[in-house]
Write a protein that holds these residues in place. Structure first.
Motif, PDB file in Angstrom:
ATOM      1  N   ASN A   8       0.813  -1.203   0.000  1.00 15.02           N
ATOM      2  CA  ASN A   8       0.000   0.000   0.000  1.00 15.02           C
ATOM      3  C   ASN A   8       0.852   1.262   0.000  1.00 15.02           C
ATOM      4  O   ASN A   8       0.356   2.359   0.187  1.00 15.02           O
ATOM      5  N   ASN A   9       2.204   1.073  -0.235  1.00 15.27           N
ATOM      6  CA  ASN A   9       3.131   2.190  -0.339  1.00 15.27           C
ATOM      7  C   ASN A   9       3.153   3.061   0.909  1.00 15.27           C
ATOM      8  O   ASN A   9       3.506   4.237   0.855  1.00 15.27           O
ATOM      9  N   SER A  10       2.723   2.531   2.045  1.00 13.52           N
ATOM     10  CA  SER A  10       2.755   3.308   3.268  1.00 13.52           C
ATOM     11  C   SER A  10       4.176   3.402   3.791  1.00 13.52           C
ATOM     12  O   SER A  10       5.018   2.565   3.503  1.00 13.52           O
ATOM     13  N   VAL A  11       4.430   4.441   4.545  1.00 15.19           N
ATOM     14  CA  VAL A  11       5.751   4.665   5.117  1.00 15.19           C
ATOM     15  C   VAL A  11       5.702   4.344   6.600  1.00 15.19           C
ATOM     16  O   VAL A  11       4.786   4.769   7.307  1.00 15.19           O
ATOM     17  N   LEU A  12       6.646   3.579   7.055  1.00 10.86           N
ATOM     18  CA  LEU A  12       6.702   3.249   8.468  1.00 10.86           C
ATOM     19  C   LEU A  12       6.957   4.493   9.292  1.00 10.86           C
ATOM     20  O   LEU A  12       7.577   5.437   8.832  1.00 10.86           O
ATOM     21  N   THR A  13       6.499   4.477  10.522  1.00  5.79           N
ATOM     22  CA  THR A  13       6.918   5.489  11.474  1.00  5.79           C
ATOM     23  C   THR A  13       8.237   5.015  12.050  1.00  5.79           C
ATOM     24  O   THR A  13       8.292   4.025  12.784  1.00  5.79           O
ATOM     25  N   ALA A  14       9.311   5.671  11.670  1.00  5.31           N
ATOM     26  CA  ALA A  14      10.641   5.210  12.059  1.00  5.31           C
ATOM     27  C   ALA A  14      10.816   5.272  13.572  1.00  5.31           C
ATOM     28  O   ALA A  14      10.317   6.191  14.235  1.00  5.31           O
ATOM     29  N   ARG A  15      11.497   4.290  14.100  1.00  6.53           N
ATOM     30  CA  ARG A  15      11.789   4.279  15.522  1.00  6.53           C
ATOM     31  C   ARG A  15      12.782   5.384  15.861  1.00  6.53           C
ATOM     32  O   ARG A  15      13.586   5.797  15.041  1.00  6.53           O
ATOM     33  N   ASP A  16      12.718   5.834  17.112  1.00  9.15           N
ATOM     34  CA  ASP A  16      13.727   6.748  17.608  1.00  9.15           C
ATOM     35  C   ASP A  16      15.061   6.005  17.630  1.00  9.15           C
ATOM     36  O   ASP A  16      15.130   4.852  18.054  1.00  9.15           O
ATOM     37  N   PRO A  17      16.145   6.631  17.151  1.00 10.49           N
ATOM     38  CA  PRO A  17      17.433   5.946  17.118  1.00 10.49           C
ATOM     39  C   PRO A  17      17.865   5.374  18.457  1.00 10.49           C
ATOM     40  O   PRO A  17      18.461   4.297  18.527  1.00 10.49           O
ATOM     41  N   HIS A  18      17.561   6.083  19.544  1.00 11.86           N
ATOM     42  CA  HIS A  18      17.932   5.587  20.873  1.00 11.86           C
ATOM     43  C   HIS A  18      17.186   4.288  21.186  1.00 11.86           C
ATOM     44  O   HIS A  18      17.736   3.366  21.788  1.00 11.86           O
ATOM     45  N   GLU A  19      15.927   4.227  20.764  1.00 14.55           N
ATOM     46  CA  GLU A  19      15.145   3.012  20.982  1.00 14.55           C
ATOM     47  C   GLU A  19      15.715   1.863  20.154  1.00 14.55           C
ATOM     48  O   GLU A  19      15.807   0.720  20.620  1.00 14.55           O
ATOM     49  N   LEU A  20      16.121   2.182  18.919  1.00 14.03           N
ATOM     50  CA  LEU A  20      16.686   1.150  18.055  1.00 14.03           C
ATOM     51  C   LEU A  20      17.982   0.604  18.640  1.00 14.03           C
ATOM     52  O   LEU A  20      18.209  -0.611  18.668  1.00 14.03           O
ATOM     53  N   LEU A  21      18.833   1.479  19.131  1.00  9.54           N
ATOM     54  CA  LEU A  21      20.077   1.026  19.742  1.00  9.54           C
ATOM     55  C   LEU A  21      19.808   0.195  20.993  1.00  9.54           C
ATOM     56  O   LEU A  21      20.547  -0.748  21.297  1.00  9.54           O
ATOM     57  N   SER A  22      18.740   0.530  21.702  1.00  9.36           N
ATOM     58  CA  SER A  22      18.365  -0.277  22.872  1.00  9.36           C
ATOM     59  C   SER A  22      17.975  -1.686  22.458  1.00  9.36           C
ATOM     60  O   SER A  22      18.264  -2.660  23.156  1.00  9.36           O
ATOM     61  N   ILE A  23      17.311  -1.793  21.297  1.00 13.65           N
ATOM     62  CA  ILE A  23      16.941  -3.115  20.772  1.00 13.65           C
ATOM     63  C   ILE A  23      18.206  -3.908  20.435  1.00 13.65           C
ATOM     64  O   ILE A  23      18.336  -5.086  20.782  1.00 13.65           O
ATOM     65  N   PHE A  24      19.152  -3.239  19.759  1.00 12.55           N
ATOM     66  CA  PHE A  24      20.416  -3.910  19.455  1.00 12.55           C
ATOM     67  C   PHE A  24      21.114  -4.339  20.740  1.00 12.55           C
ATOM     68  O   PHE A  24      21.613  -5.460  20.861  1.00 12.55           O
ATOM     69  N   GLU A  25      21.146  -3.425  21.695  1.00 14.79           N
ATOM     70  CA  GLU A  25      21.863  -3.665  22.956  1.00 14.79           C
ATOM     71  C   GLU A  25      21.295  -4.847  23.707  1.00 14.79           C
ATOM     72  O   GLU A  25      22.034  -5.633  24.321  1.00 14.79           O
ATOM     73  N   SER A  26      19.979  -4.992  23.672  1.00 15.60           N
ATOM     74  CA  SER A  26      19.335  -6.044  24.454  1.00 15.60           C
ATOM     75  C   SER A  26      19.216  -7.368  23.693  1.00 15.60           C
ATOM     76  O   SER A  26      18.757  -8.361  24.261  1.00 15.60           O
ATOM     77  N   ALA A  27      19.635  -7.377  22.426  1.00 14.90           N
ATOM     78  CA  ALA A  27      19.516  -8.602  21.638  1.00 14.90           C
ATOM     79  C   ALA A  27      20.413  -9.685  22.222  1.00 14.90           C
ATOM     80  O   ALA A  27      21.617  -9.499  22.379  1.00 14.90           O
TER      81      ALA A  27
END
Length: 306
Positions: A8-27
């Motif tokens: 549907n060509n929708s654009v994601l609401t991008a995560r806050d970079p700090h939140e993304l790094l937290s995801i990486f950190e907790s992986a």
């Protein structure tokens, strides 16, 4: 991470970079450098270390040991009429500590990101791109020495080229759907993929790669090259700008020549960097003549990923 269907060509609401790094950190499965690679970096920095110390460490990882011996017996290092080297200590003496450490680091990176169910691009061609950028960076270093203020060793130039895009593999592993959308959207719009990474993921692969390089305690110079290889003029450390500029242009030349694949179908470069390094079309053609002569090195280095 969740995403809406790309149909549907929708654009994601991008995560806050700090939140993304937290995801990486907790992986829990975040790749780490093997102990062998970590210890090698420490030994190389110790002026009292010798080939025997390095050999003792490498012997603990048969995969790295095999690749060191394969490299030293390749046509690029073996003497014309020399006998095959079958022991690590003379292999290390011939290759040098830094080259051996680069082999260990490259092998570790290849192994850490060796498999994924849904790659955004051909993995082998991605490694070919990374390795060829390393080769082009060393050739550029030779051609542009009169334009570079800071001393850069060939080993550091080569490793910087190999690892410059490692953030993409982090995305592929932990933000797979969004990364696919970024790659496809960038291709459709004929723009650089890093712009769409920021839109779909919340940061570019340059930031993500620099973060992982920090986690792996790679040298600050390498981290800065990874972080600023798309925008080297903004590198805050003046001493690291020259290498970032070389990798910036090597990345563009590699893409422009169709050497490998990294998911970036519309490569761009900063014209200020091209002018500063005096990279005229004629000079780039000369550089590519040398690169083509060394291109077979990529086959030897690709074997590190197997």
């Amino acid at each position: 991470m969740t995403s809406e269907s790309s149909s549907n060509n929708s654009v994601l609401t991008a995560r806050d970079p700090h939140e993304l790094l937290s995801i990486f950190e907790s992986a829990e499965d975040l790749p780490t450098l093997p102990e062998v690679a970590v210890r090698l970096q420490e030994v190389v920095d110790d002026p009292d270390s010798g080939a025997g110390n390095v050999a003792n460490i490498i012997e603990q990882d048969p995969a790295i040991a095999t690749r060191v011996l394969r490299m030293v017996n390749s046509v690029f290092y073996a003497p014309a009429r020399g006998s095959e080297i079958t022991h690590l200590q003379p292999a290390i003496a011939r290759l040098g500590f830094v080259t051996v450490t680069n082999i260990a680091l490259s092998t570790s990176i290849f192994k850490a990101f060796s498999r994924h169910q849904k790659p955004a691009f051909d993995r082998r061609e991605f490694w070919r791109h990374s390795i060829t950028v390393g080769i082009i960076t060393t050739v550029l270093q030779d051609f542009c020495q009169d334009r570079i203020d800071q001393p850069i060793t060939r080993d550091v130039a080569h490793l910087s080229g190999i690892v410059h895009d490692m953030g993409k593999i982090l995305f592929e592993r932990y933000a797979n759907d969004e990364f696919h959308q970024a790659v496809n959207s960038a291709k459709a719009a004929d723009i650089s993929v890093i712009k769409e990474e920021a839109r779909f993921i919340g940061m570019g692969h340059d930031e993500a790669g620099a973060w992982l390089a920090g986690k792996w305690k790679l040298a600050q110079e390498i981290r800065d090259v990874i972080r600023w290889h798309h925008d080297p003029m903004s590198c805050p450390e003046p001493d690291h700008q020259p290498l970032a500029k070389l990798v910036h242009m090597a990345d563009y030349i590699c893409h422009n020549q169709g050497l490998g694949e990294s998911g970036n179908h519309a490569p761009t470069y900063d014209n200020r960097v091209r002018e500063e390094l005096a990279l005229t079309p004629e000079r780039i053609a000369e550089i590519m003549d040398v690169v083509e002569e060394e291109a077979s090195k990529s086959e030897v280095l690709l074997s590190l990923a197997e």
